[in-house]
Design a protein around this motif. Sequence first.
Motif, PDB file in Angstrom:
ATOM      1  N   LYS A   5      47.690  32.188  34.344  1.00 27.36           N
ATOM      2  CA  LYS A   5      48.997  31.892  34.924  1.00 27.36           C
ATOM      3  C   LYS A   5      48.985  31.967  36.445  1.00 27.36           C
ATOM      4  N   ASP A   6      48.034  32.744  37.012  1.00 27.37           N
ATOM      5  CA  ASP A   6      47.990  32.889  38.466  1.00 27.37           C
ATOM      6  C   ASP A   6      47.339  31.696  39.166  1.00 27.37           C
ATOM      7  N   ASN A   7      46.678  30.804  38.384  1.00 30.07           N
ATOM      8  CA  ASN A   7      46.032  29.612  38.934  1.00 30.07           C
ATOM      9  C   ASN A   7      44.984  29.927  40.012  1.00 30.07           C
ATOM     10  N   GLU A   8      44.387  31.081  39.914  1.00 28.86           N
ATOM     11  CA  GLU A   8      43.327  31.464  40.850  1.00 28.86           C
ATOM     12  C   GLU A   8      42.042  30.709  40.514  1.00 28.86           C
ATOM     13  N   ILE A   9      41.328  30.276  41.556  1.00 33.60           N
ATOM     14  CA  ILE A   9      40.035  29.626  41.333  1.00 33.60           C
ATOM     15  C   ILE A   9      39.013  30.645  40.839  1.00 33.60           C
ATOM     16  N   LEU A  10      39.046  31.831  41.409  1.00 35.29           N
ATOM     17  CA  LEU A  10      38.102  32.880  41.007  1.00 35.29           C
ATOM     18  C   LEU A  10      38.798  34.232  41.075  1.00 35.29           C
ATOM     19  N   SER A  11      38.909  34.906  39.927  1.00 33.73           N
ATOM     20  CA  SER A  11      39.554  36.222  39.865  1.00 33.73           C
ATOM     21  C   SER A  11      38.517  37.279  39.495  1.00 33.73           C
ATOM     22  N   VAL A  12      38.777  38.500  39.942  1.00 37.95           N
ATOM     23  CA  VAL A  12      37.824  39.594  39.718  1.00 37.95           C
ATOM     24  C   VAL A  12      38.546  40.769  39.076  1.00 37.95           C
ATOM     25  N   LEU A  13      38.047  41.194  37.910  1.00 34.75           N
ATOM     26  CA  LEU A  13      38.613  42.343  37.197  1.00 34.75           C
ATOM     27  C   LEU A  13      37.619  43.491  37.230  1.00 34.75           C
ATOM     28  N   PRO A  14      37.939  44.582  37.923  1.00 35.00           N
ATOM     29  CA  PRO A  14      37.045  45.736  37.945  1.00 35.00           C
ATOM     30  C   PRO A  14      37.343  46.716  36.811  1.00 35.00           C
ATOM     31  N   ILE A  15      36.294  47.108  36.074  1.00 37.84           N
ATOM     32  CA  ILE A  15      36.385  48.162  35.063  1.00 37.84           C
ATOM     33  C   ILE A  15      35.856  49.440  35.713  1.00 37.84           C
ATOM     34  N   VAL A  16      36.699  50.471  35.794  1.00 34.75           N
ATOM     35  CA  VAL A  16      36.367  51.674  36.545  1.00 34.75           C
ATOM     36  C   VAL A  16      36.385  52.896  35.626  1.00 34.75           C
ATOM     37  N   GLY A  17      35.445  53.807  35.831  1.00 29.45           N
ATOM     38  CA  GLY A  17      35.418  55.048  35.069  1.00 29.45           C
ATOM     39  C   GLY A  17      34.234  55.895  35.475  1.00 29.45           C
ATOM     40  N   ILE A  18      34.248  57.160  35.100  1.00 25.02           N
ATOM     41  CA  ILE A  18      33.154  58.064  35.456  1.00 25.02           C
ATOM     42  C   ILE A  18      31.883  57.680  34.702  1.00 25.02           C
ATOM     43  N   GLY A  19      30.758  58.191  35.173  1.00 27.32           N
ATOM     44  CA  GLY A  19      29.489  57.913  34.522  1.00 27.32           C
ATOM     45  C   GLY A  19      29.476  58.366  33.077  1.00 27.32           C
ATOM     46  N   GLY A  20      28.973  57.512  32.190  1.00 27.37           N
ATOM     47  CA  GLY A  20      28.840  57.885  30.787  1.00 27.37           C
ATOM     48  C   GLY A  20      30.074  57.668  29.944  1.00 27.37           C
ATOM     49  N   VAL A  21      31.162  57.130  30.532  1.00 28.59           N
ATOM     50  CA  VAL A  21      32.407  56.978  29.780  1.00 28.59           C
ATOM     51  C   VAL A  21      32.427  55.716  28.916  1.00 28.59           C
ATOM     52  N   GLY A  22      31.510  54.793  29.165  1.00 30.63           N
ATOM     53  CA  GLY A  22      31.416  53.608  28.311  1.00 30.63           C
ATOM     54  C   GLY A  22      31.842  52.302  28.958  1.00 30.63           C
ATOM     55  N   LYS A  23      31.771  52.212  30.283  1.00 28.13           N
ATOM     56  CA  LYS A  23      32.163  50.983  30.985  1.00 28.13           C
ATOM     57  C   LYS A  23      31.267  49.813  30.583  1.00 28.13           C
ATOM     58  N   THR A  24      29.953  50.048  30.599  1.00 26.43           N
ATOM     59  CA  THR A  24      29.006  48.974  30.275  1.00 26.43           C
ATOM     60  C   THR A  24      29.166  48.533  28.825  1.00 26.43           C
ATOM     61  N   THR A  25      29.334  49.491  27.924  1.00 23.17           N
ATOM     62  CA  THR A  25      29.520  49.155  26.505  1.00 23.17           C
ATOM     63  C   THR A  25      30.777  48.318  26.311  1.00 23.17           C
ATOM     64  N   LEU A  26      31.855  48.683  26.983  1.00 19.73           N
ATOM     65  CA  LEU A  26      33.097  47.917  26.888  1.00 19.73           C
ATOM     66  C   LEU A  26      32.895  46.499  27.422  1.00 19.73           C
ATOM     67  N   ALA A  27      32.183  46.389  28.552  1.00 15.28           N
ATOM     68  CA  ALA A  27      31.889  45.063  29.103  1.00 15.28           C
ATOM     69  C   ALA A  27      31.048  44.235  28.139  1.00 15.28           C
ATOM     70  N   LYS A  28      30.124  44.893  27.436  1.00 16.36           N
ATOM     71  CA  LYS A  28      29.273  44.177  26.474  1.00 16.36           C
ATOM     72  C   LYS A  28      30.066  43.600  25.307  1.00 16.36           C
ATOM     73  N   ILE A  29      30.980  44.397  24.747  1.00 21.95           N
ATOM     74  CA  ILE A  29      31.709  43.897  23.575  1.00 21.95           C
ATOM     75  C   ILE A  29      32.697  42.794  23.975  1.00 21.95           C
ATOM     76  N   VAL A  30      33.172  42.844  25.217  1.00 28.61           N
ATOM     77  CA  VAL A  30      34.002  41.736  25.724  1.00 28.61           C
ATOM     78  C   VAL A  30      33.130  40.504  25.916  1.00 28.61           C
ATOM     79  N   TYR A  31      31.996  40.666  26.546  1.00 27.72           N
ATOM     80  CA  TYR A  31      31.069  39.576  26.844  1.00 27.72           C
ATOM     81  C   TYR A  31      30.650  38.818  25.580  1.00 27.72           C
ATOM     82  N   ASN A  32      30.460  39.558  24.485  1.00 23.29           N
ATOM     83  CA  ASN A  32      29.971  38.953  23.243  1.00 23.29           C
ATOM     84  C   ASN A  32      31.082  38.491  22.302  1.00 23.29           C
ATOM     85  N   ASP A  33      32.330  38.628  22.695  1.00 26.71           N
ATOM     86  CA  ASP A  33      33.441  38.217  21.837  1.00 26.71           C
ATOM     87  C   ASP A  33      33.492  36.693  21.686  1.00 26.71           C
ATOM     88  N   LYS A  34      33.815  36.231  20.473  1.00 22.59           N
ATOM     89  CA  LYS A  34      33.858  34.788  20.192  1.00 22.59           C
ATOM     90  C   LYS A  34      34.883  34.062  21.054  1.00 22.59           C
TER      91      LYS A  34
END
Length: 428
Positions: free
Chosen positions: A198-227
């Motif tokens: 809806k924002d019609n941005e050419i390129l948007s950036v979403l940062p996932i933030v959290g302390i070490g070991g909280v599961g940021k990379t794992t969350l990014a992986k399951i999003v990345y692999n979603d159909k």
Amino acid sequence: MSIGVVLLLQSKGCLMEVLTVAATASLVKSMIEKLGQLWKDLIIFWDLDKECDITKDMLTIISIVLADIEKKFITNERICPWLSQLQDATYDVDDFLDDLQIEKQRSKGKFPAGAIWDFLSSNNQVKFHYKMVKKIKRINTRLDKSMEEKRNFQLVERNFVMEEDIARRETFSIVDESNVYGRKEEKKKIINLLTNDKDNEILSVLPIVGIGGVGKTTLAKIVYNDKEIKKYFDPIVWVYVSMKFQLSKILEKIIECVSRKGCDVSYIEAKVNKLETMISGTRFLIVLDDVWNEDAIKWEELTTILKCVSTIGSKILVTTRSERVARIMGTFDQFRVDPLEFEYCWKLFEKRAFQYVDEEEKESCINIGKEIIRKCKGLPLAAVHLGNLAGLREVDWCIIRDSNIWQTTEYWNGIMAFDIFRSSLLFL
């Protein structure tokens, strides 16, 4: 330091050694801070950021080693000569920065304000620049030698996870979602944010933030692999960034992921041209995992390139521990990843820990296991690694529960808790 500890050290003839470690650690830390303070004013001014970036990285790693030596009162007959060499190299860094400051002040008034090109193209200034390049490279060679010699202190290597070792743990996009618990809602929210244009941005950036070991990379992986994500974006790219934010390397990794073969060009301009032919006009998703860069200029260089080759709806998903990084990079509000609820951490632990536990022992082990998981404070990485550790036949669960690792800053910073635990258990 208590009197008792001082007397103990004196009786071993190593008090001076420990004090020298503390003094060197303080010196190195102050030089890291000075490099940071003078980065824009002097280092970028003289176009020495690439060389000084290497210097700062090596000093940071050495600082971690010194902190560990000091904390554990490690002694070694080769430490004092090593510290002396390290101090000399650090003083040379200070002299180098002083030279930059003096030359800049000396040259003031020679050129009209803003005439940067004339200033840098002056023969004297060009000569000075190359002189400083040679000087910092000599310093970096000495620091590199110190980096090699630190490997002589094997106790440090075994007991502490170095930043350089963390950098080798490159992540990848594949994930077994059956091993992921408690992240369905977060996954759904992130997918909605990424696929809403809806924002019609050419390129948007979403940062996932959290302390070490909280599961940021794992969350990014399951999003990345979603159909749904794979249908919406093409191409989708996974890039592991870590400590060093190198534009050329990031472009190379994007090219390799999209083309599914090696990058056959070396210059940045050639990489930009190649990338443009490959993804121009596409709606892409790029995941930048484990970003530490707080230099806005470096980030702007990358986004400038990507904006030129993207279309409306393209996104970048960033994982980082730093809120400052998130503020610099994000066009969305940062998406904070909270620690897992107890029941999900317990599932992660239980799945790994009970493979060799007899039915008779299981009830008592469950109680100890739950005490361990409560101390994890919701960090799934800790639950997974401790579950693997508890699953070993020879490990006493009470040792894990009662270990003093829970009071260390390394654990609460999320620096690979399993490795720290495993190494500390070796010396019990």
